[in-house]
Structures are given as structure tokens and as C-alpha cells.
Motif scaffolding. Structure first.
Motif, mmCIF file in Angstrom:
data_model
loop_
_atom_site.group_PDB
_atom_site.id
_atom_site.type_symbol
_atom_site.label_atom_id
_atom_site.label_comp_id
_atom_site.label_asym_id
_atom_site.label_seq_id
_atom_site.Cartn_x
_atom_site.Cartn_y
_atom_site.Cartn_z
ATOM 1 N N LEU A 48 -26.940 3.002 9.419
ATOM 2 C CA LEU A 48 -27.714 3.487 8.280
ATOM 3 C C LEU A 48 -28.084 4.954 8.477
ATOM 4 O O LEU A 48 -27.943 5.774 7.560
ATOM 5 C CB LEU A 48 -28.979 2.651 8.087
ATOM 6 C CG LEU A 48 -29.927 3.153 6.980
ATOM 7 C CD1 LEU A 48 -29.268 3.070 5.614
ATOM 8 C CD2 LEU A 48 -31.232 2.367 6.986
ATOM 9 N N LEU A 49 -28.559 5.295 9.656
ATOM 10 C CA LEU A 49 -28.958 6.674 9.946
ATOM 11 C C LEU A 49 -27.764 7.617 9.901
ATOM 12 O O LEU A 49 -27.890 8.783 9.513
ATOM 13 C CB LEU A 49 -29.643 6.740 11.310
ATOM 14 C CG LEU A 49 -30.917 5.894 11.453
ATOM 15 C CD1 LEU A 49 -31.470 6.005 12.867
ATOM 16 C CD2 LEU A 49 -31.965 6.299 10.436
ATOM 17 N N GLU A 50 -26.614 7.099 10.278
ATOM 18 C CA GLU A 50 -25.395 7.914 10.213
ATOM 19 C C GLU A 50 -24.985 8.163 8.767
ATOM 20 O O GLU A 50 -24.604 9.272 8.397
ATOM 21 C CB GLU A 50 -24.259 7.201 10.952
ATOM 22 C CG GLU A 50 -22.915 7.903 10.856
ATOM 23 C CD GLU A 50 -21.787 7.088 11.462
ATOM 24 O OE1 GLU A 50 -20.626 7.306 11.079
ATOM 25 O OE2 GLU A 50 -22.075 6.223 12.317
ATOM 26 N N LYS A 56 -32.679 8.668 5.264
ATOM 27 C CA LYS A 56 -32.773 7.519 6.189
ATOM 28 C C LYS A 56 -33.315 6.272 5.491
ATOM 29 O O LYS A 56 -34.108 5.512 6.041
ATOM 30 C CB LYS A 56 -33.656 7.866 7.401
ATOM 31 C CG LYS A 56 -33.171 9.085 8.186
ATOM 32 C CD LYS A 56 -34.121 9.422 9.323
ATOM 33 C CE LYS A 56 -33.606 10.578 10.173
ATOM 34 N NZ LYS A 56 -33.494 11.846 9.418
ATOM 35 N N LYS A 57 -32.904 6.084 4.240
ATOM 36 C CA LYS A 57 -33.404 4.973 3.438
ATOM 37 C C LYS A 57 -32.257 4.162 2.859
ATOM 38 O O LYS A 57 -31.110 4.609 2.802
ATOM 39 C CB LYS A 57 -34.272 5.499 2.272
ATOM 40 C CG LYS A 57 -35.548 6.209 2.691
ATOM 41 C CD LYS A 57 -36.296 6.708 1.453
ATOM 42 C CE LYS A 57 -37.591 7.407 1.811
ATOM 43 N NZ LYS A 57 -38.308 7.911 0.608
ATOM 44 N N VAL A 58 -32.595 2.951 2.409
ATOM 45 C CA VAL A 58 -31.678 2.145 1.615
ATOM 46 C C VAL A 58 -32.027 2.376 0.140
ATOM 47 O O VAL A 58 -33.150 2.768 -0.172
ATOM 48 C CB VAL A 58 -31.811 0.645 1.979
ATOM 49 C CG1 VAL A 58 -31.354 0.399 3.392
ATOM 50 C CG2 VAL A 58 -33.237 0.138 1.784
ATOM 51 N N PRO A 59 -31.056 2.159 -0.740
ATOM 52 C CA PRO A 59 -29.710 1.664 -0.489
ATOM 53 C C PRO A 59 -28.736 2.778 -0.103
ATOM 54 O O PRO A 59 -28.932 3.942 -0.461
ATOM 55 C CB PRO A 59 -29.316 1.087 -1.852
ATOM 56 C CG PRO A 59 -30.025 1.977 -2.842
ATOM 57 C CD PRO A 59 -31.348 2.300 -2.199
ATOM 58 N N VAL A 60 -27.707 2.361 0.603
ATOM 59 C CA VAL A 60 -26.558 3.221 0.859
ATOM 60 C C VAL A 60 -25.314 2.400 0.553
ATOM 61 O O VAL A 60 -25.173 1.268 1.042
ATOM 62 C CB VAL A 60 -26.506 3.710 2.320
ATOM 63 C CG1 VAL A 60 -25.210 4.470 2.579
ATOM 64 C CG2 VAL A 60 -27.702 4.599 2.625
#
Length: 222
Positions: A48-50, A56-60
Motif C-alpha cells: 500500500l505504501l509503495e 498512504k491511504k485506501v483505496p488504491v
């Protein structure tokens, strides 16, 4: 669900996030098969961080190795990538209206939930004003998108299940059938639709989460 052109689609999310649910609904409308990765927001994964090093949040949404962040941006990406079962209005003005309300519909609602006294009164005024305008948008329609759920509905869909929980916790009714008959009917139709109902978090679990946030906020103020 259909394979997304033979390419991989992965959604990083969190069970209670209304922003994540926007993406889920859009993917379901488009009938796109995807992998879902549940994140622990207290211990975010390296992936997620990458994929979202800025917020640094959702959604991705990760599509063929390319990461897209921010729910409304993801919705537009989905619309442009998979043309079938369009979620956006075709009329330029209606499209602009949908985009406006996607960000403005909930103005004041969170402030209403976590404040008291004058602050809550001011927030409530903003909420009521917005809901009165949303009521007008529903005249002659089943959904904001017309006869079927579209971008407008997806963007503001969290209101359909979030507001009743806010009302229960604060013991203050905002959307009544008498004051907002069309909005009230839309909430019922949207949250009970085949597209949405099986994707929603358990009400008891979500209510418990929001109540803890509300109680913690009230304790800080006192």
C-alpha cells in the motif's frame, strides 16, 4: 464477473471506508473481476505504501501494475478504461453536476457528527441546505443517474447507510420521509439494490466503529 481484458486488477481497501465502496460499486457495474486486499490501517502494508506513497491511504486500484489513488480519480479511470456499462452521464452539464456533488454532498455532515453546540448547528445548516438541493436533483428520477445507478449515486452512496447510523448515535433525525421524501426513497432504493446490498459493512459492526469515534471525540471536548 468478466476478466478485465486479461489484465490484473487489484483493489486495496478497508472494510468500513465509504471511499473504497465507491470503487467496489463501479467495478461491479462494469462487471470487472478483481482481487481485493484488505488493509490493516494501523499497520499498513508495504505494498500500500509503495502504491500510494503520497497519501498512504485506501483505496488504491492497481491495474496491470499501475497504481491509481483517490476514489473519484479511480472512478474516472474505471470509466475511461472499460467503456461498457457507462457510469458517467453523457450530457456535459449533467456530468459537471455529478462531479460537483461528488465532493460537495457531504459538506458539514462529519462536522455535525463530531461537534456540539453552535458548531453542530452551523454544520447542520450546511447539511440541510445540501440535502434540499439534492432533493431537487431527484425530481422525476429513481436514482441520481436516472433509472439506474451511476457516478452521481456511487459518489454519494455512503449517505444511504452512513446518515442513519449518525442519526442513531447522535439521537438527531436529519432525513425524514416527510421533509425529504425523494432523498429518503433514494436511500432505501440504493442501499437495497442488488448492486449495493451485499457489499455493505454489517450495520452493527459499522455502528460500533462510528460510536467509538464519536465517544472518543466527545471525551476530548469535555
Amino acid at each position: 464477473m468478466e476478466e478485465a481484458k486479461g489484465e490484473e486488477v487489484t483493489l486495496f481497501g478497508f472494510w468500513s471506508s465509504p471511499f473504497v465502496h465507491r470503487v467496489i460499486w463501479a467495478l461491479n457495474i462494469k462487471k470487472i473481476k478483481y482481487k481485493y486486499v484488505e488493509e490493516d490501517l494501523s499497520n499498513k502494508s508495504a505494498l500500500l505504501l509503495e502504491h500510494n506513497p503520497v497519501y498512504k491511504k485506501v483505496p488504491v486500484l492497481v491495474y496491470n501494475g499501475i497504481a491509481i489513488a483517490e476514489s473519484l480519480i479511480i472512478l474516472e479511470f474505471i470509466e475511461e478504461t472499460w467503456k461498457e456499462n457507462s457510469i458517467m452521464p453523457q450530457d456535459p452539464y449533467e456530468k459537471a453536476v455529478a462531479r460537483f456533488w461528488a465532493t460537495a454532498a457531504g459538506d458539514g455532515l462529519w462536522q455535525f457528527f463530531i461537534t456540539e453546540g453552535k458548531e453542530r448547528e452551523e454544520a447542520l445548516t450546511s447539511v440541510i441546505n445540501n440535502f434540499e438541493l439534492l432533493e431537487k436533483e431527484l425530481i422525476g428520477k429513481n436514482f441520481f443517474g436516472g433509472d439506474r445507478i451511476g457516478y452521481f449515486d456511487i459518489s454519494v452512496g455512503w449517505i444511504s447507510y452512513g446518515v442513519p447510523i449518525f442519526e442513531e448515535i447522535t439521537e438527531f433525525k436529519i432525513i425524514t420521509e416527510q421533509k425529504f421524501p425523494l432523498l429518503h426513497a433514494w436511500m432505501e432504493a440504493f442501499s437495497n439494490s442488488e448492486l449495493v446490498r451485499d457489499t455493505l459493512p454489517l450495520r452493527e459492526k459499522l455502528s460500533e466503529r462510528y460510536r467509538k469515534v464519536w465517544e472518543a471525540t466527545m471525551q476530548k471536548k469535555n
